[in-house]
Structure formats: C-alpha cells, structure tokens
Write an enzyme that holds these catalytic residues in place. Structure first.
Site, PDB file in Angstrom:
ATOM      1  N   ASP A  53     -48.569  17.252   5.686  1.00  0.00           N
ATOM      2  CA  ASP A  53     -47.523  17.817   5.714  1.00  0.00           C
ATOM      3  C   ASP A  53     -46.047  16.881   4.152  1.00  0.00           C
ATOM      4  O   ASP A  53     -46.954  15.764   3.555  1.00  0.00           O
ATOM      5  CB  ASP A  53     -45.340  17.134   6.812  1.00  0.00           C
ATOM      6  CG  ASP A  53     -44.966  18.663   7.294  1.00  0.00           C
ATOM      7  OD1 ASP A  53     -45.159  19.235   8.468  1.00  0.00           O
ATOM      8  OD2 ASP A  53     -44.146  18.420   5.911  1.00  0.00           O
ATOM      9  N   ASP A  67     -49.103  17.878  -0.054  1.00  0.00           N
ATOM     10  CA  ASP A  67     -49.116  19.741  -0.849  1.00  0.00           C
ATOM     11  C   ASP A  67     -50.250  20.393  -0.970  1.00  0.00           C
ATOM     12  O   ASP A  67     -50.540  20.806  -1.735  1.00  0.00           O
ATOM     13  CB  ASP A  67     -48.033  19.692  -2.041  1.00  0.00           C
ATOM     14  CG  ASP A  67     -47.486  20.837  -2.627  1.00  0.00           C
ATOM     15  OD1 ASP A  67     -47.846  21.876  -1.763  1.00  0.00           O
ATOM     16  OD2 ASP A  67     -47.259  20.969  -3.601  1.00  0.00           O
ATOM     17  N   VAL A  68     -50.069  21.381   0.397  1.00  0.00           N
ATOM     18  CA  VAL A  68     -51.790  21.835   0.700  1.00  0.00           C
ATOM     19  C   VAL A  68     -51.132  23.028  -0.535  1.00  0.00           C
ATOM     20  O   VAL A  68     -52.639  24.043  -0.720  1.00  0.00           O
ATOM     21  CB  VAL A  68     -51.622  22.392   2.267  1.00  0.00           C
ATOM     22  CG1 VAL A  68     -52.449  23.117   2.576  1.00  0.00           C
ATOM     23  CG2 VAL A  68     -51.559  20.856   2.638  1.00  0.00           C
ATOM     24  N   ASN A  74     -51.336  26.381   9.547  1.00  0.00           N
ATOM     25  CA  ASN A  74     -49.862  27.013   9.872  1.00  0.00           C
ATOM     26  C   ASN A  74     -48.511  27.206   8.456  1.00  0.00           C
ATOM     27  O   ASN A  74     -47.806  27.847   8.918  1.00  0.00           O
ATOM     28  CB  ASN A  74     -48.859  25.336  10.777  1.00  0.00           C
ATOM     29  CG  ASN A  74     -48.191  26.270  11.447  1.00  0.00           C
ATOM     30  OD1 ASN A  74     -47.827  26.304  12.271  1.00  0.00           O
ATOM     31  ND2 ASN A  74     -47.008  25.132  11.023  1.00  0.00           N
ATOM     32  N   SER A 103     -48.015  36.176  11.204  1.00  0.00           N
ATOM     33  CA  SER A 103     -47.470  37.119  11.440  1.00  0.00           C
ATOM     34  C   SER A 103     -46.780  37.864  11.928  1.00  0.00           C
ATOM     35  O   SER A 103     -47.665  38.936  11.612  1.00  0.00           O
ATOM     36  CB  SER A 103     -45.612  36.802  10.465  1.00  0.00           C
ATOM     37  OG  SER A 103     -44.635  36.906  10.676  1.00  0.00           O
ATOM     38  N   TYR A 112     -43.167  37.753   1.787  1.00  0.00           N
ATOM     39  CA  TYR A 112     -44.168  37.281   2.659  1.00  0.00           C
ATOM     40  C   TYR A 112     -44.845  38.153   4.058  1.00  0.00           C
ATOM     41  O   TYR A 112     -45.726  37.869   4.206  1.00  0.00           O
ATOM     42  CB  TYR A 112     -42.534  37.149   3.807  1.00  0.00           C
ATOM     43  CG  TYR A 112     -42.959  36.059   5.156  1.00  0.00           C
ATOM     44  CD1 TYR A 112     -43.318  34.983   5.027  1.00  0.00           C
ATOM     45  CD2 TYR A 112     -42.943  36.869   6.571  1.00  0.00           C
ATOM     46  CE1 TYR A 112     -43.191  34.091   6.400  1.00  0.00           C
ATOM     47  CE2 TYR A 112     -42.824  36.099   7.573  1.00  0.00           C
ATOM     48  CZ  TYR A 112     -43.708  35.314   7.316  1.00  0.00           C
ATOM     49  OH  TYR A 112     -44.206  34.056   8.760  1.00  0.00           O
ATOM     50  N   LYS A 159     -49.274  37.101   4.550  1.00  0.00           N
ATOM     51  CA  LYS A 159     -49.172  37.009   5.569  1.00  0.00           C
ATOM     52  C   LYS A 159     -50.416  37.932   6.486  1.00  0.00           C
ATOM     53  O   LYS A 159     -51.227  38.243   7.006  1.00  0.00           O
ATOM     54  CB  LYS A 159     -47.940  37.699   7.206  1.00  0.00           C
ATOM     55  CG  LYS A 159     -47.183  35.896   6.621  1.00  0.00           C
ATOM     56  CD  LYS A 159     -47.318  34.713   7.192  1.00  0.00           C
ATOM     57  CE  LYS A 159     -47.118  33.980   7.539  1.00  0.00           C
ATOM     58  NZ  LYS A 159     -47.206  32.421   7.131  1.00  0.00           N
ATOM     59  N   THR A 216     -38.076  31.563  17.861  1.00  0.00           N
ATOM     60  CA  THR A 216     -37.072  30.825  17.090  1.00  0.00           C
ATOM     61  C   THR A 216     -36.895  28.941  17.886  1.00  0.00           C
ATOM     62  O   THR A 216     -37.167  27.845  18.124  1.00  0.00           O
ATOM     63  CB  THR A 216     -35.271  30.730  18.880  1.00  0.00           C
ATOM     64  OG1 THR A 216     -34.797  31.657  18.765  1.00  0.00           O
ATOM     65  CG2 THR A 216     -34.424  29.883  17.997  1.00  0.00           C
TER      66      THR A 216
HETATM   67  N1  LIG Z   1     -39.995  31.300  13.116  1.00  0.00           N
HETATM   68  C1  LIG Z   1     -41.059  32.132  13.369  1.00  0.00           C
HETATM   69  O1  LIG Z   1     -40.051  33.178  14.200  1.00  0.00           O
HETATM   70  C2  LIG Z   1     -42.047  32.747  12.523  1.00  0.00           C
HETATM   71  C3  LIG Z   1     -42.486  34.096  13.335  1.00  0.00           C
HETATM   72  C4  LIG Z   1     -44.128  34.230  12.979  1.00  0.00           C
HETATM   73  C5  LIG Z   1     -44.679  33.604  12.540  1.00  0.00           C
HETATM   74  N2  LIG Z   1     -44.286  31.971  11.764  1.00  0.00           N
HETATM   75  C6  LIG Z   1     -44.791  31.211  10.997  1.00  0.00           C
HETATM   76  O2  LIG Z   1     -45.432  30.283  11.609  1.00  0.00           O
HETATM   77  C7  LIG Z   1     -44.966  29.110  10.824  1.00  0.00           C
HETATM   78  C8  LIG Z   1     -44.728  27.445  10.935  1.00  0.00           C
HETATM   79  O3  LIG Z   1     -43.285  27.592  10.729  1.00  0.00           O
HETATM   80  P1  LIG Z   1     -41.909  27.284  11.707  1.00  0.00           P
HETATM   81  O4  LIG Z   1     -41.121  27.865  12.066  1.00  0.00           O
HETATM   82  O5  LIG Z   1     -42.214  26.418  12.687  1.00  0.00           O
HETATM   83  O6  LIG Z   1     -41.687  26.666  10.777  1.00  0.00           O
HETATM   84  P2  LIG Z   1     -40.821  24.919   9.952  1.00  0.00           P
HETATM   85  O7  LIG Z   1     -40.647  24.717   8.373  1.00  0.00           O
HETATM   86  O8  LIG Z   1     -40.502  24.178  11.361  1.00  0.00           O
HETATM   87  O9  LIG Z   1     -42.744  24.542   9.285  1.00  0.00           O
HETATM   88  C9  LIG Z   1     -43.541  24.183   8.779  1.00  0.00           C
HETATM   89  C10 LIG Z   1     -44.029  22.911   7.943  1.00  0.00           C
HETATM   90  O10 LIG Z   1     -44.579  22.926   6.943  1.00  0.00           O
HETATM   91  C11 LIG Z   1     -44.542  22.082   5.615  1.00  0.00           C
HETATM   92  N3  LIG Z   1     -44.572  22.614   4.160  1.00  0.00           N
HETATM   93  C12 LIG Z   1     -43.658  23.725   3.710  1.00  0.00           C
HETATM   94  N4  LIG Z   1     -44.813  23.705   3.055  1.00  0.00           N
HETATM   95  C13 LIG Z   1     -46.018  23.243   2.446  1.00  0.00           C
HETATM   96  C14 LIG Z   1     -46.702  22.165   1.676  1.00  0.00           C
HETATM   97  N5  LIG Z   1     -46.868  23.106   0.716  1.00  0.00           N
HETATM   98  N6  LIG Z   1     -47.729  21.701   2.311  1.00  0.00           N
HETATM   99  C15 LIG Z   1     -47.743  20.537   3.009  1.00  0.00           C
HETATM  100  N7  LIG Z   1     -46.652  21.287   4.099  1.00  0.00           N
HETATM  101  C16 LIG Z   1     -45.606  22.071   3.612  1.00  0.00           C
HETATM  102  C17 LIG Z   1     -43.024  21.632   6.112  1.00  0.00           C
HETATM  103  O11 LIG Z   1     -42.137  21.204   5.901  1.00  0.00           O
HETATM  104  C18 LIG Z   1     -42.215  22.205   7.720  1.00  0.00           C
HETATM  105  O12 LIG Z   1     -42.611  20.676   8.315  1.00  0.00           O
HETATM  106  C19 LIG Z   1     -44.800  29.687   9.723  1.00  0.00           C
HETATM  107  O13 LIG Z   1     -46.458  29.834   8.816  1.00  0.00           O
HETATM  108  C20 LIG Z   1     -44.571  30.487   9.802  1.00  0.00           C
HETATM  109  O14 LIG Z   1     -44.112  32.012   8.834  1.00  0.00           O
HETATM  110  C21 LIG Z   1     -43.153  31.788  11.962  1.00  0.00           C
END
Ligand SMILES: NC(=O)c1ccc[n+]([C@@H]2O[C@H](COP(=O)([O-])OP(=O)(O)OC[C@H]3O[C@@H](n4cnc5c(N)ncnc54)[C@H](O)[C@@H]3O)[C@@H](O)[C@H]2O)c1
Length: 278
Positions: free
Chosen positions: A47, A73-74, A100, A152, A164, A168, A198
């Site tokens: 992360d 930073d990925v 992810n 997504s 986005y 995706k 959520t």
């Molecule tokens: N929450 C939803 O309803 C939903 C719906 C569809 C898809 N998604 C997908 O699920 C995934 C995660 O969502 P979430 O709600 O758990 O998000 P989240 O923000 O809680 O978790 C994502 C993590 O990624 C880290 N991150 C961001 N940029 C980074 C980088 N450049 N390098 C390393 N780490 C990095 C952040 O610090 C964070 O801890 C995403 O791909 C999101 O698009 C979520």
C-alpha cells in the site's frame, strides 16, 4: 486462532492496495488479504500508506496468519519490481497476485479533464499492468500462478464515471489478454466486477448524515438480494479465484453485485421507491 479450510495453504500472495481507507467496515484489498491469510497464504501487503497495510497485518497476525507490509507506489515500475522481489525474499516464491488498487471518479466525456483521465488510468489500470509485468515472469518460472484483477460493474454499465469506467473496462480486456498469453504457462487470470458495495472509501466520499443512510439503503435495494455488500464479499470471491478450486477458470469476469447486472432498473423501481429520500 481462526479455523482454516486451507484453500490456498502454503501459497504466497501479493495484494496491492491491501490497506483500507480509514473508517468503519473493510475495503476489498484488506478483506482479500485477510481471507487469503486465513486460508493459509503468506501475504505481502502492499500500500502507498504503510500505516493502512500495518492495520491489515495486525488483523492477520491476531488470527495467527503470516503477512508482511511493503510500502510502495504501484504506479511506479521500479517500486513494482521491488515489491515482487520483496515477496520472493520474504516468502520464497509468488503464486497469487490480487490487483486491487482503484479509485472511482465522476465525470462525462466532456467535463473529464486530461489530468483526471490520466490519473484514473494510472491508478486503476497502470497499477495492474506494472504489478503483473513483474509478477508473471516469477510465475512462469515456477510453472503457474493466479492473478485476480478487481474491476467494477462500472466497466459494464453506464454510471457517469467516464475515465474510471474506461480504466476498469481496460482491466477486463487486460485480464482476457493475459489469460490468453499465459494460460500455457499455468497462469490463470480472472477479474471480479464488484457492485455497489459499502466500503470505508465509499463512505468517506459520501455526504454524511441522512443522505449517507439513504445512499446505503439504495445500494442495498438496487440488488436482487436487498442486502448490503461488503469488502468481505469480494475477498472471498478473490480467494476462490486464486485457489486451486478455480483451476479450470481463466479469462472470466465474476460479478459480485447482488444481481444488479441481471435485472432491468425498471423492475427494481418498486423497491427503490419505498425508500424515503431525505
Ligand atoms: N467500493 C466499491 O463500491 C467498489 C465497487 C467496485 C469496484 N471497487 C474497486 O475495489 C477496489 C478497492 O476499493 P476500496 O473501496 O476497498 O478502496 P480503498 O481506498 O479502501 O483501498 C484501496 C487502497 O489502495 C491504496 N492505494 C491507492 N493508490 C495506490 C498506489 N498508487 N500504490 C499503492 N497503493 C495505493 C490506498 O492507500 C488504499 O489503502 C478498487 O479497485 C475499486 O475501484 C470498489
């Protein structure tokens, strides 16, 4: 100590975005990492925010699992290469990669700026490209592996998130192409399309108070089951796709969305109308 079925016993996994935005509930990366560890994998928790990955590690350690934090930073190639090296050094090999990282952003084709477009593609697509680029050679050398890309339903349905959605959708195309190119090396590549779940990230960008309650209710009622989805639902799906139980599944997109893709919005109107708007 938590009861384990051992679905990924002895495997080594990298989960990118393995922390979670602060707040109630759990993100999809954090849940994936915890479930993978619960099912026997050693997990490198990657992360940008080390303290977020640290929280995930504490959760895993409390359950008796194995994990290490790797801050990176990925979006940067050199950090992805170092991430893969760190997994191999810490745990001896690499079997599973969960891509992810992602962040939704609103905008139409007209009002999305070039900067917002580039940023969306960097976070949602480039991260998966780079993490896979350095992970696949290790998997090829050992004769197999499993990659799970968190896409997504925005890639499959219009919802006003132009950049986005494009990123995706690109991730799904990348999933299929990687499945094609590396299937004969024993590498399976699948995607998950989560629906309106959520997570703390979703809560953090929602308006607080009655409006948030209303949006939570809408997210639940928009699906056929009428119940809320969480990061855990994605975590279990990711662990299944990463496990040998999914040994003949590759190039697939698994919706985790309470059936929203299989019904016309018109038919859900009676359920949605029953929720009073604040
Ligand atoms: N929450 C939803 O309803 C939903 C719906 C569809 C898809 N998604 C997908 O699920 C995934 C995660 O969502 P979430 O709600 O758990 O998000 P989240 O923000 O809680 O978790 C994502 C993590 O990624 C880290 N991150 C961001 N940029 C980074 C980088 N450049 N390098 C390393 N780490 C990095 C952040 O610090 C964070 O801890 C995403 O791909 C999101 O698009 C979520």
């Amino acid at each position: 100590m938590v009861e384990r079925a051992g679905r990924v016993e002895g495997k080594v996994a990298i989960v990118t975005g393995a922390g979670s935005t602060p707040g109630p509930g759990v993100g999809t990366g954090k849940a994936s990492a915890v479930v993978l560890a619960r099912e026997g994998a050693s997990v490198l928790l990657v992360d940008l925010h080390a303290e977020r990955a640290q929280e995930t590690m504490e959760m895993i350690s409390a359950e008796g699992g194995r994990a290490e934090v790797f801050a990176a930073d990925v979006t940067k190639a050199v950090e992805c290469e170092a991430m893969v090296t760190a997994a191999v050094e810490a745990f001896g090999t690499l079997d599973i990669l969960v891509n992810n990282i992602g962040l939704a952003s609103l905008g139409t084709v007209v009002d999305t700026t070039e900067e917002a477009w580039d940023r969306a593609l960097d976070i949602n697509l480039r991260t998966a490209f780079l993490a896979s680029k350095y992970s696949v050679p290790v998997m090829v050398e050992k004769g197999g592996g499993a990659i799970v890309n968190i896409s997504s339903i925005s890639a499959l349905r219009g919802d006003g998130t132009l950049a986005y959605s494009a990123a995706k959708g690109g991730l799904i195309a990348m999933t299929i192409d990687m499945a094609y190119s590396h299937g004969r090396s024993g590498i399976r590549v699948n995607a998950i399309a989560p629906g309106h779940i959520t997570t703390p990230m979703v809560i953090s960008v929602s308006a607080p108070g009655a409006r948030a309650e209303y949006m939570n209710a809408l997210r639940s009622e928009a699906g056929l089951l009428g119940t809320p989805g969480t990061g855990w639902d994605v975590g279990w799906a990711a662990t299944f796709l990463a496990s040998d139980e999914a040994r003949w599944i590759t190039g697939a997109v698994l919706p985790v969305e309470s059936g929203v893709l299989s019904v016309t919005p018109l038919m859900m109107a009676p359920y949605l109308r029953a929720i009073p708007e604040p």
